[in-house]
Design an enzyme around this catalytic site. Structure first.
Site, PDB file in Angstrom:
ATOM      1  N   THR A  70       0.828  -1.211   0.000  1.00 16.78           N
ATOM      2  CA  THR A  70       0.000   0.000   0.000  1.00 16.78           C
ATOM      3  C   THR A  70       0.856   1.253   0.000  1.00 16.78           C
ATOM      4  O   THR A  70       0.585   2.201  -0.749  1.00 16.78           O
ATOM      5  CB  THR A  70      -0.940  -0.004   1.218  1.00 16.78           C
ATOM      6  OG1 THR A  70      -1.858  -1.096   1.094  1.00 16.78           O
ATOM      7  CG2 THR A  70      -1.732   1.291   1.299  1.00 16.78           C
ATOM      8  N   ASN A 156      -5.796  -9.036  -8.437  1.00 13.31           N
ATOM      9  CA  ASN A 156      -5.799  -9.794  -7.194  1.00 13.31           C
ATOM     10  C   ASN A 156      -7.091 -10.571  -6.962  1.00 13.31           C
ATOM     11  O   ASN A 156      -7.116 -11.510  -6.167  1.00 13.31           O
ATOM     12  CB  ASN A 156      -5.567  -8.858  -6.003  1.00 13.31           C
ATOM     13  CG  ASN A 156      -6.581  -7.732  -5.952  1.00 13.31           C
ATOM     14  OD1 ASN A 156      -6.612  -6.886  -6.852  1.00 13.31           O
ATOM     15  ND2 ASN A 156      -7.391  -7.690  -4.921  1.00 13.31           N
ATOM     16  N   HIS A 206       4.477 -10.309   1.821  1.00  9.62           N
ATOM     17  CA  HIS A 206       3.564 -11.327   2.355  1.00  9.62           C
ATOM     18  C   HIS A 206       2.747 -12.029   1.281  1.00  9.62           C
ATOM     19  O   HIS A 206       2.030 -12.978   1.573  1.00  9.62           O
ATOM     20  CB  HIS A 206       2.637 -10.718   3.409  1.00  9.62           C
ATOM     21  CG  HIS A 206       1.581  -9.809   2.864  1.00  9.62           C
ATOM     22  ND1 HIS A 206       0.245 -10.142   2.874  1.00  9.62           N
ATOM     23  CD2 HIS A 206       1.668  -8.582   2.307  1.00  9.62           C
ATOM     24  CE1 HIS A 206      -0.453  -9.149   2.350  1.00  9.62           C
ATOM     25  NE2 HIS A 206       0.390  -8.198   1.997  1.00  9.62           N
ATOM     26  N   CYS A 328     -16.227  -4.590   2.126  1.00  9.07           N
ATOM     27  CA  CYS A 328     -17.241  -4.233   3.117  1.00  9.07           C
ATOM     28  C   CYS A 328     -16.934  -2.831   3.627  1.00  9.07           C
ATOM     29  O   CYS A 328     -15.808  -2.549   4.030  1.00  9.07           O
ATOM     30  CB  CYS A 328     -17.262  -5.219   4.271  1.00  9.07           C
ATOM     31  SG  CYS A 328     -17.886  -6.848   3.812  1.00  9.07           S
TER      32      CYS A 328
END
Length: 392
Positions: A70, A156, A206, A328
């Protein structure tokens, strides 16, 4: 039984990375200090930088360490935009694909809302592939006004691989820097920064077996970037802050392992994907949205008359962990912008799941998923019909 099928979100730390992080944590030195401990830390940091550069076809000086994907995306989008606009106030347009991760989409929108940028979204086809012709038209009409183009290497959610070399070449033709969020691609597809022609590229540890909180921006030496952080002038004066030596070492070890094993892992994942696709086809009422030439470990599918969140929870109760591929906000599920851009209606987009496999997954994992999926679908569809009946 527990089956983890959300490797596109995050992967397990591989032993090589765990060992590298643990060893680095034993070092007390700040890599900017001049004493022996500092020099030792600095040596490990630069060796990690060299390993990462070698794995992705970059020069060591082009590797800028960040706290993750990010930050790398924000640094590229905001930093290049601000530098370009400072040099020429006409450069206000930011061109991104309609299926970008929010780490690119949101900073671009921020610049449009707060700093006078003009945000241009490139359309995609039903497979989620960017229209190169739309970019060509945009650059031919507004080349002198475009500050930066950003198109992800691989999506993704559905795994679609973009024509990055063609996109980068267009940017070069018109003198516009092109950035790619390659966070889902690095370690899973062959990535060569130099050969791609890109100006900048983001990666995150990650996603390929490294530690969370570690990432990098590959940045061409001739690309101007306004830093987001100001301080000690670390990382080419682009990203100030004491470097995370352990994170860099773990990222380098994980990436080296991923690149060395990529052929073996790809063959393994393609076999798992083929078995899963066959099983989904036998169940019926399922539309696969991922493409055969996409990321090898992703299968994204829409389940007729189901809510993705209900499927997710029912599968989780049976020990299968996956993703809805939807976002969400304030506790209210919303359809994925990626799926909507691909032409799915909201009902289909909300009834979708992503299964993302990693090297540690086995045939038994896929067989277990398929063994519980039929019952889960029946329950999810029954729940959906009950909900609609209650509304009526």
């Amino acid at each position: 039984m527990s089956v983890y099928l959300d490797n596109a979100a995050s992967t397990a730390l591989v032993p090589q990375a765990r060992a590298a992080v643990t060893d680095a944590w034993r070092l007390p030195g700040n890599p900017m200090s001049l004493h022996g401990a500092g020099r030792q830390a600095r040596r490990l940091l630069e060796e990690s930088r060299e390993t990462i550069a070698r794995c992705v076809g970059a020069r060591p000086s082009e590797v800028i360490f960040t706290s993750g994907g990010t930050e790398a995306d924000n640094l590229a989008v905001k930093g290049i935009y601000r530098a370009r606009r400072a040099a020429d106030d006409r450069c206000r347009r930011i061109v991104i694909s309609a299926v970008e991760h929010h780490a690119v989409l949101d900073p671009a929108q921020y610049l449009a809302d707060r700093e006078g940028a003009e945000l241009v979204l490139l359309p995609v086809d039903a497979a989620g592939r960017v229209s190169v012709e739309a970019l060509r038209h945009e650059l031919s009409e507004h080349a002198g006004e475009v500050a930066v183009v950003s198109v992800m290497w691989a999506n993704n959610e559905v795994g679609t691989v973009q024509p990055i070399a063609e996109i980068a070449a267009l940017g070069a033709d018109y003198g516009v820097p092109v950035h790619s969020d390659a966070i889902s691609a690095v370690g899973h597809l062959p990535v060569d920064f130099a050969a791609s022609g890109l100006s900048a590229l983001s990666l995150a540890a990650h996603k390929f077996g490294g530690p969370t909180g570690a990432g990098a921006l590959l940045l061409g030496r001739d690309v101007s970037v306004a830093p987001l952080l100001h301080g000690g002038g670390h990382e080419r004066d682009v990203r100030s802050g004491t470097q995370d030596v352990a994170g860099a070492a773990g990222m380098a070890a994980a990436l080296d392992h991923a690149v060395r094993s990529i052929d073996q892992h790809t063959a393994h994942l393609l076999g798992l994907r083929e078995r899963l696709l066959r099983g989904l086809g036998e169940l019926g009422g399922i539309t696969v949205n991922s493409q055969p030439d996409g990321l090898p470990g992703i299968v994204h599918a829409t389940f007729d008359h189901c809510e993705g969140d209900a499927l997710l929870m029912l599968l989780d109760a049976r020990g299968v962990e996956c993703s809805t591929g939807s976002a969400c906000t304030a506790g209210v599920a919303s359809a994925s912008h990626v799926l909507l851009a691909m032409g799915l209606d909201r009902a289909a987009a909300r009834g979708s799941l992503r299964f993302s496999m990693g090297p540690d997954n086995t045939d038994a994992d896929i067989e277990y998923l398929l063994s519980v999926l039929d019952e889960v679908l029946d329950r999810a569809r029954a729940a959906g019909m009950s909900s609609r009946a209650a509304v009526l």
